[in-house]
Design a protein around this motif. Structure first.
Motif, short mmCIF file in Angstrom:
data_model
loop_
_atom_site.label_atom_id
_atom_site.label_comp_id
_atom_site.label_asym_id
_atom_site.label_seq_id
_atom_site.Cartn_x
_atom_site.Cartn_y
_atom_site.Cartn_z
N ALA A 80 0.85 -1.19 0.00
CA ALA A 80 0.00 0.00 0.00
C ALA A 80 0.89 1.24 0.00
N PRO A 81 0.41 2.37 -0.53
CA PRO A 81 1.27 3.55 -0.65
C PRO A 81 1.43 4.39 0.61
N THR A 82 0.50 4.31 1.56
CA THR A 82 0.57 5.17 2.74
C THR A 82 0.46 4.37 4.03
N ARG A 83 1.00 4.95 5.09
CA ARG A 83 0.95 4.30 6.40
C ARG A 83 -0.49 4.16 6.88
N GLU A 84 -1.29 5.20 6.64
CA GLU A 84 -2.69 5.15 7.09
C GLU A 84 -3.43 4.00 6.43
N LEU A 85 -3.15 3.78 5.14
CA LEU A 85 -3.82 2.69 4.44
C LEU A 85 -3.35 1.33 4.97
N VAL A 86 -2.07 1.22 5.30
CA VAL A 86 -1.57 -0.02 5.90
C VAL A 86 -2.30 -0.32 7.21
N VAL A 87 -2.42 0.69 8.06
CA VAL A 87 -3.09 0.51 9.35
C VAL A 87 -4.54 0.09 9.14
N GLN A 88 -5.21 0.73 8.18
CA GLN A 88 -6.62 0.42 7.94
C GLN A 88 -6.80 -1.00 7.42
N ILE A 89 -5.94 -1.41 6.49
CA ILE A 89 -6.03 -2.77 5.95
C ILE A 89 -5.82 -3.80 7.06
N ILE A 288 -4.16 11.43 16.53
CA ILE A 288 -5.20 12.33 16.04
C ILE A 288 -6.36 11.54 15.43
N LEU A 289 -6.03 10.51 14.65
CA LEU A 289 -7.08 9.69 14.04
C LEU A 289 -7.91 8.97 15.09
N ASP A 290 -7.26 8.48 16.12
CA ASP A 290 -8.00 7.81 17.20
C ASP A 290 -8.95 8.79 17.89
N GLN A 291 -8.49 10.01 18.12
CA GLN A 291 -9.35 11.02 18.75
C GLN A 291 -10.52 11.39 17.84
N PHE A 292 -10.26 11.43 16.54
CA PHE A 292 -11.32 11.73 15.58
C PHE A 292 -12.35 10.60 15.55
N LYS A 293 -11.87 9.36 15.60
CA LYS A 293 -12.78 8.22 15.60
C LYS A 293 -13.62 8.17 16.87
N LEU A 294 -13.02 8.54 18.00
CA LEU A 294 -13.73 8.51 19.28
C LEU A 294 -14.65 9.71 19.47
N GLY A 295 -14.44 10.78 18.69
CA GLY A 295 -15.32 11.94 18.76
C GLY A 295 -14.80 13.07 19.62
N SER A 296 -13.62 12.92 20.23
CA SER A 296 -13.08 14.05 21.01
C SER A 296 -12.60 15.17 20.10
N ILE A 297 -12.27 14.83 18.84
CA ILE A 297 -12.06 15.82 17.78
C ILE A 297 -13.17 15.64 16.77
N THR A 298 -13.88 16.72 16.47
CA THR A 298 -15.03 16.61 15.56
C THR A 298 -14.75 17.12 14.16
N HIS A 299 -13.67 17.91 14.01
CA HIS A 299 -13.32 18.48 12.71
C HIS A 299 -11.86 18.17 12.41
N LEU A 300 -11.61 17.46 11.32
CA LEU A 300 -10.26 17.10 10.93
C LEU A 300 -9.90 17.85 9.66
N ARG A 308 -6.78 9.13 1.00
CA ARG A 308 -6.81 7.69 0.72
C ARG A 308 -6.37 6.92 1.96
N GLY A 309 -6.98 5.80 2.16
CA GLY A 309 -6.50 4.89 3.18
C GLY A 309 -7.01 5.15 4.58
N ILE A 310 -7.87 6.14 4.76
CA ILE A 310 -8.41 6.39 6.09
C ILE A 310 -9.88 6.00 6.09
N HIS A 311 -10.21 5.07 6.96
CA HIS A 311 -11.59 4.62 7.07
C HIS A 311 -12.07 4.95 8.48
N VAL A 312 -12.83 6.01 8.58
CA VAL A 312 -13.43 6.41 9.86
C VAL A 312 -14.94 6.26 9.71
N ASP A 313 -15.52 5.42 10.52
CA ASP A 313 -16.97 5.21 10.42
C ASP A 313 -17.72 6.49 10.75
N GLN A 314 -18.83 6.66 10.06
CA GLN A 314 -19.79 7.72 10.36
C GLN A 314 -19.20 9.13 10.19
#
Length: 427
Positions: A80-89, A288-300, A308-314
């Motif tokens: 995969a081309p990015t670290r974020e995509l590796v983590v998501q896969i 930062i991504l974990d905080q965004f997924k948990l909702g403590s950060i609402t705007h990224l 590419r490569g970031i899968h955050v539900d909802q």
């Protein structure tokens, strides 16, 4: 078509049920049956269409069907081309394969060098990696490619864009020959460059293509506003206040400087936000991504490193504060919302500097994005201005009087230097 209609191992079906997958998406329905027959696949698949599950299910089926040979070398490789995509896969693989006993290991730069190295020495079944660090470990002979029987190249077009193609070719030459492994290639477009890779390193690959009208995922309501650059933030703030259920918002800009300015404005106006750009250390990016997924950060606020490569539900809204320079990046950006059949909104701003890319984007989509000119009620001009960061004063170092340079004498006629006539000549 339901996953239960496929001839899949029971342990894998348990993971599919855990992931709450019931029906196959179009790319899954076309690619998984071919993959189960052992065929190589070159697939055109946009983000959010279920391609990750497609190739993971195929890999798990292959590894479960074949007994593990002696040794601890990896049996499958996902590039995969990015670290974020590796983590998501890896996250998707852990969920789907939790009952299979198959071991998955992410490999990417920026974190846990010795930990990743030791994991490879201990033995893994599937490696999910970016090219750089994987080549580093391979050259150190930490592991071997001899037993790799399945290869996936995800986001192949992005590999070209990010300059990874030389590294990728190096790895492909070190793997077992194509007739001894199954290869699946996924790309947003099956360009001549991508297909050249398929012809060179794959065994008569079957092409899977999605119709142009399916370029963007279903369920995304798109709207575009024509606005001046000076009024963009006022419009953004006004729309954020008016939009219903704007609980998790990704805002895309084209530069890091613009991201930092926008983040400062959002924070001073009491909106929790953070910046995600390419130069942020990996550990901080993941936090930062974990905080965004948990909702403590609402705007990224993100540059295209996050498209590419970031899968955050909802993710409820994606906002293109700047229209992207590349038309394909538009699709990848808005694909952060309306994932896995959910609904979402994509709002874009076309200002005087970026509107020229709009025809290219619409041509790629195959339709015109519904557009509007904002009215006064859409703006919020009563917002707080972010204070510019104070620059540290530059302290001049004291100069040693012994090192001071004496002023040079002029050499021009009439000067006091050698060759000049000085004041006596003037008299």
């Amino acid at each position: 078509m339901r996953f239960t209609e496929l001839d899949l191992p029971a342990t894998l079906l348990q993971g599919i049920a855990d992931a709450e997958f019931e029906h196959l998406t179009p790319v899954q329905q076309q690619s998984i049956p071919l993959a189960l027959q052992g065929k190589d696949i070159a697939a055109q698949a946009q983000t959010g269409t279920g391609k990750t599950a497609a190739f993971l299910i195929a890999i798990f089926c292959r590894l479960l069907a074949n007994p593990r040979p002696s040794g601890s070398s990896p049996r499958a490789l996902v590039m995969a081309p990015t670290r974020e995509l590796v983590v998501q896969i890896c996250q998707d693989a852990e969920l789907l394969g939790r009952h299979t006993g198959i071991k998955i290991q992410p490999i990417f730069g920026g974190v846990d060098y010795e930990k990743q190295r030791q994991a490879l020495r201990d033995g893994v079944d599937i490696i999910v990696a970016t090219p750089g660090r994987l080549i580093d470990y391979f050259k150190q002979r930490v592991f071997s490619f001899d037993q790799v029987e399945a290869l996936v190249i995800d986001e192949a077009d992005r590999m070209f864009d990010m300059g990874f193609i030389k590294d990728l070719r190096y790895l492909l030459r070190k793997l077992p020959p194509f007739e001894k492994r199954q290869t699946m290639l996924f790309s947003a477009t099956l360009s001549p460059q991508v297909m050249e890779l398929a012809y060179e390193f794959m065994n008569m690959a079957e092409r899977v293509e999605i119709a142009p009208e399916q370029v963007s995922a279903d369920g995304i309501v798109q709207v575009l506003y024509h606005v001046t650059r000076r009024e963009k933030f006022a419009l953004l703030l006004g729309l954020l206040k008016k939009e219903k259920n704007a609980e998790r918002v990704m805002i895309f800009v084209n530069t890091k400087i613009e991201a930092e300015k926008l983040d400062a404005l959002l924070q001073v106006n009491d909106l929790s936000s953070a910046v995600l750009s390419g130069d942020i250390p990996q550990k901080k990016r993941m936090r930062i991504l974990d905080q965004f997924k948990l909702g403590s950060i609402t705007h990224l606020v993100a540059t295209d490193v996050a498209s590419r490569g970031i899968h955050v539900d909802q993710v409820t809204h994606v906002i293109n504060y700047d229209l992207p320079q590349d038309r394909e990046d538009y699709v990848h950006r808005i694909g952060r919302t309306a994932r896995a059949g959910a609904a979402g909104r994509a709002i874009s701003f076309a200002d005087e500097e970026t509107v020229y890319v709009l025809p290219e984007i619409e041509d790629y989509l195959g339709f015109k994005i519904p557009s509007d000119v904002p009215v006064d009620e859409d703006f919020c001009f009563t917002y707080k201005r972010a204070r510019p960061k104070k620059k540290r004063p530059v302290l001049e170092k004291p100069v040693d009087p012994r090192k001071r340079r004496r002023p040079r004498r002029s050499k021009k006629p009439g000067g006091s230097g050698p060759g000049g006539s000085g004041g006596n000549a003037a008299q």
